[in-house]
Write a protein that holds these residues in place. Structure first.
Motif, PDB file in Angstrom:
ATOM      1  N   TYR A 137      90.422  69.664  62.080  1.00 46.39           N
ATOM      2  CA  TYR A 137      90.456  70.194  63.443  1.00 46.39           C
ATOM      3  C   TYR A 137      91.862  70.239  64.040  1.00 46.39           C
ATOM      4  N   PRO A 138      92.748  69.246  63.794  1.00 45.82           N
ATOM      5  CA  PRO A 138      94.088  69.292  64.382  1.00 45.82           C
ATOM      6  C   PRO A 138      95.006  70.356  63.777  1.00 45.82           C
ATOM      7  N   GLY A 139      94.659  70.880  62.611  1.00 43.35           N
ATOM      8  CA  GLY A 139      95.539  71.825  61.935  1.00 43.35           C
ATOM      9  C   GLY A 139      96.723  71.109  61.286  1.00 43.35           C
ATOM     10  N   ASN A 140      97.594  71.888  60.652  1.00 39.93           N
ATOM     11  CA  ASN A 140      98.733  71.286  59.946  1.00 39.93           C
ATOM     12  C   ASN A 140     100.035  72.019  60.264  1.00 39.93           C
ATOM     13  N   ALA A 141     100.193  72.418  61.528  1.00 38.91           N
ATOM     14  CA  ALA A 141     101.366  73.203  61.935  1.00 38.91           C
ATOM     15  C   ALA A 141     102.679  72.505  61.627  1.00 38.91           C
ATOM     16  N   HIS A 142     102.684  71.164  61.702  1.00 35.93           N
ATOM     17  CA  HIS A 142     103.932  70.419  61.491  1.00 35.93           C
ATOM     18  C   HIS A 142     103.988  69.693  60.157  1.00 35.93           C
ATOM     19  N   CYS A 143     102.884  69.717  59.405  1.00 35.07           N
ATOM     20  CA  CYS A 143     102.855  68.906  58.186  1.00 35.07           C
ATOM     21  C   CYS A 143     101.774  69.431  57.248  1.00 35.07           C
ATOM     22  N   ASP A 144     102.180  70.176  56.238  1.00 36.15           N
ATOM     23  CA  ASP A 144     101.254  70.724  55.253  1.00 36.15           C
ATOM     24  C   ASP A 144     101.265  69.822  54.017  1.00 36.15           C
ATOM     25  N   PRO A 145     100.225  69.036  53.800  1.00 35.44           N
ATOM     26  CA  PRO A 145     100.224  68.112  52.663  1.00 35.44           C
ATOM     27  C   PRO A 145     100.455  68.800  51.324  1.00 35.44           C
ATOM     28  N   ASP A 146      99.852  69.968  51.117  1.00 36.16           N
ATOM     29  CA  ASP A 146     100.031  70.676  49.842  1.00 36.16           C
ATOM     30  C   ASP A 146     101.499  70.972  49.578  1.00 36.16           C
ATOM     31  N   ALA A 147     102.195  71.467  50.594  1.00 38.71           N
ATOM     32  CA  ALA A 147     103.609  71.819  50.425  1.00 38.71           C
ATOM     33  C   ALA A 147     104.470  70.583  50.193  1.00 38.71           C
ATOM     34  N   LEU A 148     104.220  69.517  50.950  1.00 39.09           N
ATOM     35  CA  LEU A 148     105.060  68.325  50.847  1.00 39.09           C
ATOM     36  C   LEU A 148     104.796  67.543  49.568  1.00 39.09           C
ATOM     37  N   ALA A 164     100.874  57.812  62.638  1.00 40.50           N
ATOM     38  CA  ALA A 164      99.704  58.139  61.823  1.00 40.50           C
ATOM     39  C   ALA A 164      99.762  59.595  61.402  1.00 40.50           C
ATOM     40  N   LEU A 165      99.107  59.888  60.297  1.00 42.68           N
ATOM     41  CA  LEU A 165      98.797  61.259  59.912  1.00 42.68           C
ATOM     42  C   LEU A 165      97.323  61.475  60.218  1.00 42.68           C
ATOM     43  N   SER A 166      97.001  62.588  60.867  1.00 44.08           N
ATOM     44  CA  SER A 166      95.640  62.777  61.366  1.00 44.08           C
ATOM     45  C   SER A 166      95.004  64.044  60.819  1.00 44.08           C
ATOM     46  N   CYS A 167      93.788  63.885  60.319  1.00 45.52           N
ATOM     47  CA  CYS A 167      93.074  65.000  59.674  1.00 45.52           C
ATOM     48  C   CYS A 167      91.601  64.954  60.061  1.00 45.52           C
ATOM     49  N   HIS A 168      91.323  64.944  61.347  1.00 50.86           N
ATOM     50  CA  HIS A 168      89.953  64.845  61.846  1.00 50.86           C
ATOM     51  C   HIS A 168      89.098  66.001  61.329  1.00 50.86           C
ATOM     52  N   GLY A 169      87.971  65.666  60.742  1.00 51.14           N
ATOM     53  CA  GLY A 169      87.050  66.666  60.221  1.00 51.14           C
ATOM     54  C   GLY A 169      85.690  66.036  59.983  1.00 51.14           C
ATOM     55  N   ASN A 170      84.855  66.695  59.204  1.00 52.10           N
ATOM     56  CA  ASN A 170      83.531  66.159  58.875  1.00 52.10           C
ATOM     57  C   ASN A 170      83.321  66.191  57.363  1.00 52.10           C
ATOM     58  N   PRO A 171      83.805  65.146  56.674  1.00 50.59           N
ATOM     59  CA  PRO A 171      83.640  65.108  55.226  1.00 50.59           C
ATOM     60  C   PRO A 171      82.208  64.846  54.770  1.00 50.59           C
ATOM     61  N   LEU A 172      81.317  64.602  55.718  1.00 47.86           N
ATOM     62  CA  LEU A 172      79.903  64.374  55.407  1.00 47.86           C
ATOM     63  C   LEU A 172      79.033  65.561  55.805  1.00 47.86           C
ATOM     64  N   HIS A 173      79.656  66.660  56.159  1.00 47.74           N
ATOM     65  CA  HIS A 173      78.903  67.843  56.601  1.00 47.74           C
ATOM     66  C   HIS A 173      77.909  68.262  55.518  1.00 47.74           C
TER      67      HIS A 173
END
Length: 322
Positions: free
Chosen positions: A37-48, A71-80
């Motif tokens: 939900y927060p997006g990755n505008a400032h920090c793309d894990p794949d690229a880094l 913190a690094l934040s990646c709010h989502g629903n991994p149990l969807h």
């Protein structure tokens, strides 16, 4: 304690511009979104993770300004219950843990997620009443078959990478209260803790100071969000605290998010800060802005001004009067 901000507020700015801006406001720390939900505008894990030079440039940009990543934040629903949604959010969590380890960031923030009510479900199901008994059956299945197994695995992965998981206690997700957080922590391990946001405590009828005591005594507060809530005394009697109206309908909603000091006074916030110190939390207080009555800049600036008055910054000294 250090004062920080969740940088998703400034997704339209570059990382460097964001860092310079928050530094100009006197902040010490930044919480950065990596997806979900927060997006990755400032920090793309794949690229880094794929390019050491990009990873180093990212670290240099932050460290050269004397700022800490709280913190690094990646709010989502991994149990969807829809597997493609769950898989995407799960992948981001795992990559974020790996990236946090490489960066020396100690906390990854996210949501617990919420499963459906059976294996063939299409949408999450958040039971909020013990009767009819169907809800108890759903809740038992969710915790035993989905929530505990998943977070036990992620907790082990986090611990192996010297990272802690901060679950935001948020309505609509399985872990939304001190009790549900402690239940999961007991089952899944001490790497699991709270990213405690008092705004979500207030609308659920939970006193944030007491939540801090409950979780803090268990060593279960890994990160802290600074966001306020106001409750409309008339509308809450109309809609209840589980008001499902859009956040944009502010005149009619039972409650709404506010910037720090605009839902509760600074004495209440001073009590919150003091409670954090009392239970041993001396980490970052991270501002989150979701106030529909203020621009991002004004809401953020007022939160900074209010918190700077009450934040306890210096380490504890000896009690000279004892």
């Amino acid at each position: 304690m250090k004062l920080g901000v969740f940088s998703v507020l400034f997704a339209q700015k570059s990382l460097e511009e964001t860092l310079d801006y928050i530094k100009s406001k006197g902040l010490d720390a930044i919480e950065i979104g990596t997806g979900g939900y927060p997006g990755n505008a400032h920090c793309d894990p794949d690229a880094l993770l794929a390019d050491e030079s990009k990873l180093q440039a990212f670290k240099d940009a932050v460290e050269s300004r004397g700022i800490t990543i709280s913190a690094l934040s990646c709010h989502g629903n991994p149990l969807h219950p829809q597997k493609d949604i769950a898989s995407a959010d799960d992948a981001v969590i795992r990559k974020t843990i790996q990236l946090a380890s490489k960066l020396g960031v100690t906390v990854v923030n996210t949501f617990s997620g919420c499963p459906g009510d059976h294996e063939g479900a299409k949408y999450p199901n958040w039971p909020i009443a013990p009767w009819p008994n169907d809800f108890q059956d759903i809740l038992k299945w969710q915790w035993e078959e989905k929530i505990i197994p998943y977070w036990t695995e992620i907790g082990k992965l986090a611990a192996e990478n010297n990272v802690k998981i901060g679950l935001e206690l948020h309505g609509g997700f399985s872990v939304h209260s001190p009790a549900t957080l402690l239940r999961l922590r007991e089952a899944a391990g001490d790497a699991i803790g709270a990213n405690l946001d008092p705004s979500h405590m207030w609308w659920q009828g939970i006193d944030p100071v007491q939540a801090i005591h409950i979780l803090g005594r268990a060593g279960a507060i890994h990160h802290f969000h600074a966001k306020d809530t106001s409750i409309d005394p008339i509308n809450v009697n109309h809609h209840g605290v589980t008001d499902m109206q859009s956040y944009s309908l502010m005149l009619d909603r039972a409650w709404q998010f506010r910037t720090v000091g605009y839902g509760h006074d600074l004495k209440t916030w001073a009590d919150i800060i003091s409670a954090l110190r009392l239970v041993g939390y001396d980490y970052v207080v991270s501002i989150e802005h979701e106030d529909g009555l203020m621009s991002v800049d004004e809401g953020f600036t007022k939160a900074v001004q209010n918190l700077q008055q009450i934040l306890i910054r210096e380490p504890l000294g000896e009690m000279w009067w004892v």
